[in-house]
Write a protein that holds these residues in place. Structure first.
Motif, PDB file in Angstrom:
ATOM      1  N   SER A   1       0.935  -1.129   0.070  1.00  0.00           N
ATOM      2  CA  SER A   1      -0.040  -0.083  -0.074  1.00  0.00           C
ATOM      3  C   SER A   1       0.952   1.098  -0.192  1.00  0.00           C
ATOM      4  O   SER A   1       2.167   1.298   0.432  1.00  0.00           O
ATOM      5  N   CYS A   2       0.313   2.465  -0.483  1.00  0.00           N
ATOM      6  CA  CYS A   2       0.804   3.297  -0.578  1.00  0.00           C
ATOM      7  C   CYS A   2       0.072   4.663  -0.050  1.00  0.00           C
ATOM      8  O   CYS A   2      -0.770   5.141  -0.994  1.00  0.00           O
ATOM      9  N   VAL A   3       0.013   5.021   1.103  1.00  0.00           N
ATOM     10  CA  VAL A   3      -0.689   6.022   1.726  1.00  0.00           C
ATOM     11  C   VAL A   3      -0.182   7.499   1.321  1.00  0.00           C
ATOM     12  O   VAL A   3       1.096   7.697   1.560  1.00  0.00           O
TER      13      VAL A   3
ATOM     14  N   ASN B   1      -7.147   7.674   0.179  1.00  0.00           N
ATOM     15  CA  ASN B   1      -6.067   8.077  -0.475  1.00  0.00           C
ATOM     16  C   ASN B   1      -4.983   7.392  -0.580  1.00  0.00           C
ATOM     17  O   ASN B   1      -4.136   7.655  -0.277  1.00  0.00           O
ATOM     18  N   THR B   2      -5.080   6.004  -0.844  1.00  0.00           N
ATOM     19  CA  THR B   2      -4.052   4.938  -0.869  1.00  0.00           C
ATOM     20  C   THR B   2      -4.191   4.197  -1.993  1.00  0.00           C
ATOM     21  O   THR B   2      -5.290   4.139  -2.706  1.00  0.00           O
ATOM     22  N   ALA B   3      -3.284   3.857  -2.718  1.00  0.00           N
ATOM     23  CA  ALA B   3      -2.851   3.217  -3.566  1.00  0.00           C
ATOM     24  C   ALA B   3      -2.367   1.784  -3.275  1.00  0.00           C
ATOM     25  O   ALA B   3      -1.690   1.661  -2.352  1.00  0.00           O
ATOM     26  N   TYR B   4      -2.747   0.711  -4.012  1.00  0.00           N
ATOM     27  CA  TYR B   4      -2.204  -0.680  -3.687  1.00  0.00           C
ATOM     28  C   TYR B   4      -1.341  -1.326  -5.066  1.00  0.00           C
ATOM     29  O   TYR B   4      -1.945  -0.913  -5.954  1.00  0.00           O
TER      30      TYR B   4
ATOM     31  N   MET C   1      13.197  -3.779  -3.636  1.00  0.00           N
ATOM     32  CA  MET C   1      12.809  -2.297  -3.148  1.00  0.00           C
ATOM     33  C   MET C   1      11.589  -1.986  -3.919  1.00  0.00           C
ATOM     34  O   MET C   1      11.912  -1.782  -5.446  1.00  0.00           O
ATOM     35  N   TYR C   2      10.585  -1.615  -3.454  1.00  0.00           N
ATOM     36  CA  TYR C   2       9.469  -1.128  -4.064  1.00  0.00           C
ATOM     37  C   TYR C   2       8.935   0.416  -3.495  1.00  0.00           C
ATOM     38  O   TYR C   2       8.940   0.537  -2.204  1.00  0.00           O
ATOM     39  N   TYR C   3       8.870   1.328  -4.670  1.00  0.00           N
ATOM     40  CA  TYR C   3       8.614   2.515  -4.124  1.00  0.00           C
ATOM     41  C   TYR C   3       7.331   2.962  -4.817  1.00  0.00           C
ATOM     42  O   TYR C   3       7.005   2.632  -6.043  1.00  0.00           O
ATOM     43  N   CYS C   4       6.492   4.125  -4.386  1.00  0.00           N
ATOM     44  CA  CYS C   4       5.561   4.358  -5.162  1.00  0.00           C
ATOM     45  C   CYS C   4       5.840   5.992  -5.337  1.00  0.00           C
ATOM     46  O   CYS C   4       6.778   6.682  -4.522  1.00  0.00           O
ATOM     47  N   ALA C   5       5.472   6.652  -6.446  1.00  0.00           N
ATOM     48  CA  ALA C   5       5.719   7.913  -6.757  1.00  0.00           C
ATOM     49  C   ALA C   5       4.498   8.860  -7.073  1.00  0.00           C
ATOM     50  O   ALA C   5       3.708   8.160  -7.652  1.00  0.00           O
ATOM     51  N   ALA C   6       4.250  10.057  -6.815  1.00  0.00           N
ATOM     52  CA  ALA C   6       3.204  10.763  -7.079  1.00  0.00           C
ATOM     53  C   ALA C   6       3.600  12.142  -8.010  1.00  0.00           C
ATOM     54  O   ALA C   6       4.591  12.467  -7.873  1.00  0.00           O
ATOM     55  N   GLU C   7       2.903  12.291  -8.828  1.00  0.00           N
ATOM     56  CA  GLU C   7       3.018  13.578  -9.645  1.00  0.00           C
ATOM     57  C   GLU C   7       1.754  14.312 -10.022  1.00  0.00           C
ATOM     58  O   GLU C   7       0.772  13.737 -10.417  1.00  0.00           O
TER      59      GLU C   7
END
Length: 135
Positions: free
Chosen positions: A21-23, A76-79, A92-98
């Motif tokens: 998850s990415c909060v 407001n979370t992505a999975y 290693m896993y990262y989330c990024a927002a733009e």
């Protein structure tokens, strides 16, 4: 202040599953696009999946059919649901927002063509979560 926080990493056997998850905080849902990236030691960060615009989803060829990206507006979370994990999946896993639309298109392209991305290439990044796949 915009913050992204990845959760859900861990150890799993080859063929197993994990859901990351990415909060996102500080950015209203709908005002940004989001991507998942991953990185193996000594290698560049690569795009895995992205969610752009009104719901356009893209995946890298290496994860199609195994990984699923989704979002929950209320949280407001992505999975990133990962099935049939392989030994060669990076750890290693990262989330990024733009928030800038042209950069969102570039994020989508990065994912589709399997291109690499630097840690400063998109506006906001999380700290990452580690996924370990063992035999």
């Amino acid at each position: 202040q915009v913050q992204l926080a990845e959760r859900g990493g861990g150890s799993v056997q080859s063929g197993g599953s994990l859901k990351l998850s990415c909060v996102v905080s500080g950015l209203p849902f709908g005002d940004y696009c989001l991507g998942w990236f991953r990185q193996a030691p000594g290698k560049e960060r690569e795009g895995v999946a992205s969610f752009v615009g009104g719901g356009t989803i893209s995946y890298a060829d290496s994860v199609k059919g195994r990984f699923t990206i989704s979002r929950d507006p209320a949280k407001n979370t992505a999975y990133l649901e990962m099935n049939n994990l392989k030994l060669e999946d990076p750890d290693m896993y990262y989330c990024a927002a733009e928030s800038r639309f042209p950069e969102c298109i570039r994020m989508q392209t990065t994912v589709i063509v399997g291109a690499s991305a630097s840690a400063t290439e998109f506006q906001f990044w999380g700290q990452g979560t580690q996924v370990t796949v063992s035999s």
